[in-house]
Write a protein that holds these residues in place. Structure first.
Motif, short mmCIF file in Angstrom:
data_model
loop_
_atom_site.label_atom_id
_atom_site.label_comp_id
_atom_site.label_asym_id
_atom_site.label_seq_id
_atom_site.Cartn_x
_atom_site.Cartn_y
_atom_site.Cartn_z
N GLU A 131 0.82 -1.22 0.00
CA GLU A 131 0.00 0.00 0.00
C GLU A 131 0.85 1.26 0.00
OE1 GLU A 131 -4.01 1.76 2.16
OE2 GLU A 131 -2.94 0.07 3.06
N ASN A 132 1.94 1.25 0.73
CA ASN A 132 2.80 2.44 0.77
C ASN A 132 3.44 2.70 -0.59
OD1 ASN A 132 2.27 2.96 3.50
ND2 ASN A 132 3.91 1.57 4.16
N ALA A 133 3.89 1.64 -1.24
CA ALA A 133 4.52 1.78 -2.56
C ALA A 133 3.52 2.26 -3.61
CB ALA A 133 5.14 0.45 -2.98
N TYR A 134 2.24 1.98 -3.38
CA TYR A 134 1.22 2.40 -4.35
C TYR A 134 1.20 3.91 -4.54
CZ TYR A 134 -3.20 3.02 -6.76
OH TYR A 134 -4.16 3.39 -7.68
N GLU A 135 1.60 4.66 -3.54
CA GLU A 135 1.58 6.12 -3.65
C GLU A 135 2.48 6.61 -4.78
OE1 GLU A 135 -0.43 8.42 -2.12
OE2 GLU A 135 -1.42 6.52 -1.69
N ARG A 136 3.53 5.87 -5.11
CA ARG A 136 4.38 6.22 -6.27
C ARG A 136 3.62 6.06 -7.58
NH1 ARG A 136 6.72 7.10 -10.46
NH2 ARG A 136 8.91 6.69 -10.97
N PRO A 181 -0.70 8.71 -8.70
CA PRO A 181 -0.99 9.87 -9.56
C PRO A 181 -1.04 9.52 -11.04
CG PRO A 181 0.70 10.39 -7.93
CD PRO A 181 0.51 8.91 -7.88
N ILE A 182 -0.17 8.62 -11.46
CA ILE A 182 -0.14 8.22 -12.88
C ILE A 182 -1.37 7.39 -13.22
CG2 ILE A 182 1.16 6.96 -14.63
CD1 ILE A 182 3.70 7.54 -12.96
N PHE A 183 -1.66 6.40 -12.39
CA PHE A 183 -2.78 5.51 -12.67
C PHE A 183 -4.12 6.26 -12.63
CE2 PHE A 183 -0.49 1.36 -11.19
CZ PHE A 183 0.35 1.48 -12.29
N GLU A 184 -4.28 7.15 -11.66
CA GLU A 184 -5.53 7.90 -11.57
C GLU A 184 -5.70 8.84 -12.76
OE1 GLU A 184 -5.81 9.81 -7.77
OE2 GLU A 184 -6.25 7.92 -6.71
N ALA A 185 -4.61 9.35 -13.28
CA ALA A 185 -4.70 10.26 -14.43
C ALA A 185 -5.14 9.52 -15.70
CB ALA A 185 -3.34 10.92 -14.66
N VAL A 186 -4.62 8.30 -15.91
CA VAL A 186 -4.87 7.62 -17.19
C VAL A 186 -6.10 6.72 -17.16
CG1 VAL A 186 -2.42 7.68 -17.75
CG2 VAL A 186 -3.38 5.63 -16.67
N ALA A 187 -6.63 6.42 -15.98
CA ALA A 187 -7.79 5.52 -15.88
C ALA A 187 -9.04 6.17 -16.44
CB ALA A 187 -8.02 5.13 -14.42
N ALA A 188 -10.01 5.33 -16.80
CA ALA A 188 -11.34 5.82 -17.19
C ALA A 188 -11.94 6.59 -16.02
CB ALA A 188 -12.24 4.65 -17.57
N LYS A 189 -12.82 7.52 -16.32
CA LYS A 189 -13.47 8.32 -15.28
C LYS A 189 -14.99 8.15 -15.38
CE LYS A 189 -9.47 10.40 -14.30
NZ LYS A 189 -8.63 9.85 -15.38
N VAL A 190 -15.63 8.01 -14.23
CA VAL A 190 -17.09 8.00 -14.14
C VAL A 190 -17.48 9.01 -13.07
CG1 VAL A 190 -19.15 6.66 -13.60
CG2 VAL A 190 -17.28 5.59 -14.87
N VAL A 225 -9.73 3.28 -10.91
CA VAL A 225 -8.57 2.57 -10.37
C VAL A 225 -8.50 2.89 -8.89
CG1 VAL A 225 -6.96 4.47 -10.88
CG2 VAL A 225 -6.08 2.15 -10.60
N THR A 226 -8.07 1.93 -8.10
CA THR A 226 -7.85 2.16 -6.68
C THR A 226 -6.94 1.06 -6.16
OG1 THR A 226 -8.95 2.62 -4.57
CG2 THR A 226 -9.78 0.76 -5.82
N TYR A 227 -6.27 1.32 -5.07
CA TYR A 227 -5.51 0.27 -4.41
C TYR A 227 -6.51 -0.75 -3.86
CZ TYR A 227 -2.83 -2.20 -0.86
OH TYR A 227 -2.26 -3.18 -0.10
N LEU A 228 -6.33 -2.02 -4.24
CA LEU A 228 -7.32 -3.03 -3.88
C LEU A 228 -6.96 -3.82 -2.63
CD1 LEU A 228 -8.41 -4.43 -7.35
CD2 LEU A 228 -9.77 -3.08 -5.76
N GLY A 229 -5.69 -4.15 -2.49
CA GLY A 229 -5.35 -4.95 -1.32
C GLY A 229 -3.96 -5.54 -1.43
#
Length: 467
Positions: A147-152, A155-164, A170-174
């Motif tokens: 989870e901590n490494a996901y912060e790196r 920003p990139i994943f949230e920018a390129v993911a589809a938006k609703v 996209v989100t950190y799942l587990g």
């Protein structure tokens, strides 16, 4: 050197499109591929304003990316993933992040997480759904890992993911292989809904003589209703497509021998291991398997006939009946898949938030559908909900539509047209809503022939009888 935000290994359609998507969002990106032509064409395809670098050299590729490095693998699942990891390892450093963006089996991901964590490298398994168009313009992404490494990565994943509604899909799942497991179940649900659509098409066409035009209109109208979904949408488009060579509807010229890549099978296999019943997915996999035996099916067709309901005249409400039955079945299919995720989260200590899973499936992915917003609300109201069928709002709708489901299943039986997923889904529903099942008799049988013992309903303890 060392200034690029992200790197991808594997510049096929998915890898190239995802890099271009990242570049569109002002991230500097690098790509690695052994094919020099693919590496060169990546730069040629980019706009001048984009900072994109393609290379065939692993060391140069690693040196391009800022620390801690974030690198995604988009190569075929299995041995190719291990091969690429081994080629990168000599150049990686502690704290770097490797993301597998392919459809890897979750247990392979668990092994790689353990191996790389021991070397101080964070490993993520991330399912990506949406195909090449999704990769280019916005996929649904399902990452699992540290989870901590996901912060790196975030920003990139949230920018390129589809938006609703402005929310990224996209989100950190587990922990560990959570992302690959969620994508596996996503694909199992996909199998079942595709088969559900195929069965609907089949019984309307063969059982009620719907023309291709009429079928196309049915699915198009359904996509403008509560059944709105990507798979219904593309079905309407497929049914409209004419063959350039013959002028006939292309779908009628396509072989009925279906192929698969194994993710549906994995879903079924693991569901059995963790005792999560998903009969609709099981039967969808089975029907693809049966489709492969074309020669045998043709011979069997000449041996067996059925003189049941051959009347293909239509009742006035046949489309409405099938629409309600389809909705009923679709909800039950999602319910099975989400229940499997709930069970797996406890079994494998993933810590899944099913509201978040429903949220990121609303856009970009193959199983996106309007009903996912309802599922999200159901889990928002009850985070511990073990099965969507226990949600009171959904139960009200299903109660209104279960008669249609029963009529449609009977129609398939009467006409001798296979409706495996419809039938399995109804059986699942009836079993789940049964306060009492006949498995007491099975318990007695097991004790009779194997002395396996049984429990009683009137007293505590474990019992055996000399039958």
């Amino acid at each position: 050197m060392g200034n690029f935000d992200f790197g991808i290994v594997g510049l096929g359609v998915m890898g190239r499109n995802l890099l271009l998507n990242m570049a569109d969002h002002n991230f500097s990106v690098a790509g690695l591929d052994l094919d020099a032509e693919k590496a060169a064409s990546l730069e040629n395809e980019a706009d001048e304003k984009h900072e994109i670098k393609g290379t065939t050299d692993a060391k140069e590729f690693i040196q391009l990316i800022k620390k801690p490095r974030a690198i995604m693998l988009l190569v075929p699942a299995g041995k190719p993933v291990d091969s690429v990891i081994n080629s990168l390892l000599p150049h990686l450093e502690e704290g770097d992040i490797v993301v597998d963006g392919g459809n890897s089996y979750f247990e392979d991901t668990n092994r790689r997480v353990a191996d790389l964590n021991a070397k101080g490298i964070n490993y993520f398994g991330m399912g990506i759904s949406g195909g090449e168009k999704g990769a280019r313009f916005g996929p649904s992404m399902m990452p699992g890992g540290n989870e901590n490494a996901y912060e790196r990565l975030r920003p990139i994943f949230e920018a390129v993911a589809a938006k609703v509604d402005g929310e990224p899909c996209v989100t950190y799942l587990g922990r560990s292989s959570a992302g690959n497991y969620v994508k596996m179940v996503h694909n199992g649900i996909e199998y079942a809904i595709m088969q559900l659509i195929a069965e609907t098409y089949d019984v309307l066409k063969r059982g009620f003589n719907f023309s291709d035009n009429e079928l196309q209109e049915v699915f198009e109208s359904w996509n403008n209703s509560e059944l709105q979904s990507y798979l219904v949408e593309i079905t309407a488009a497929i049914l409209k497509k004419e063959d350039d060579l013959t002028g006939k509807r292309l779908v009628s010229l396509i072989s009925d021998t279906a192929k698969s890549k194994g993710t549906g099978k994995w879903t079924s296999q693991n569901a059995m291991e963790i005792q999560a019943p998903v009969p609709s997915i099981d039967l969808a996999v089975t029907m693809r398997d049966i489709s492969k035996y074309k020669e045998e099916r043709v011979k069997a067709a000449s041996l067996y006939s059925w003189d049941g309901d051959t009347n293909n005249s239509r009742q006035q409400n046949v489309v409405a009946l099938f629409k309600d039955a389809f909705y009923f079945a679709m909800i039950n299919i999602y319910a099975q898949g989400m229940a499997q995720l709930s069970i797996a989260s406890k079994e494998f200590d993933y810590g899944l938030n099913l509201e978040e899973v429903a949220k990121i499936w609303r856009g970009g992915c193959i199983i996106r559908a309007a009903v996912l917003e309802d599922f999200r609300n159901a889990y928002k109201n009850n985070k511990e909900l073990p099965n969507l069928l226990l949600d009171k709002d959904l139960s009200k709708r299903l109660n209104l539509k279960q008669r249609a489901m029963r009529e449609v299943v009977k129609t398939g039986i009467d006409k001798g047209i296979p409706m495996s997923v419809y039938s399995a889904t109804l059986s699942y529903f009836d079993a789940y809503r049964s306060a009492t099942l006949p498995t007491n008799l099975i318990q007695a049988q097991r004790d009779y022939f194997g002395a396996h013992k049984y429990e009683r309903i009137d007293r505590e303890g474990i019992f055996h009888t000399e039958w």
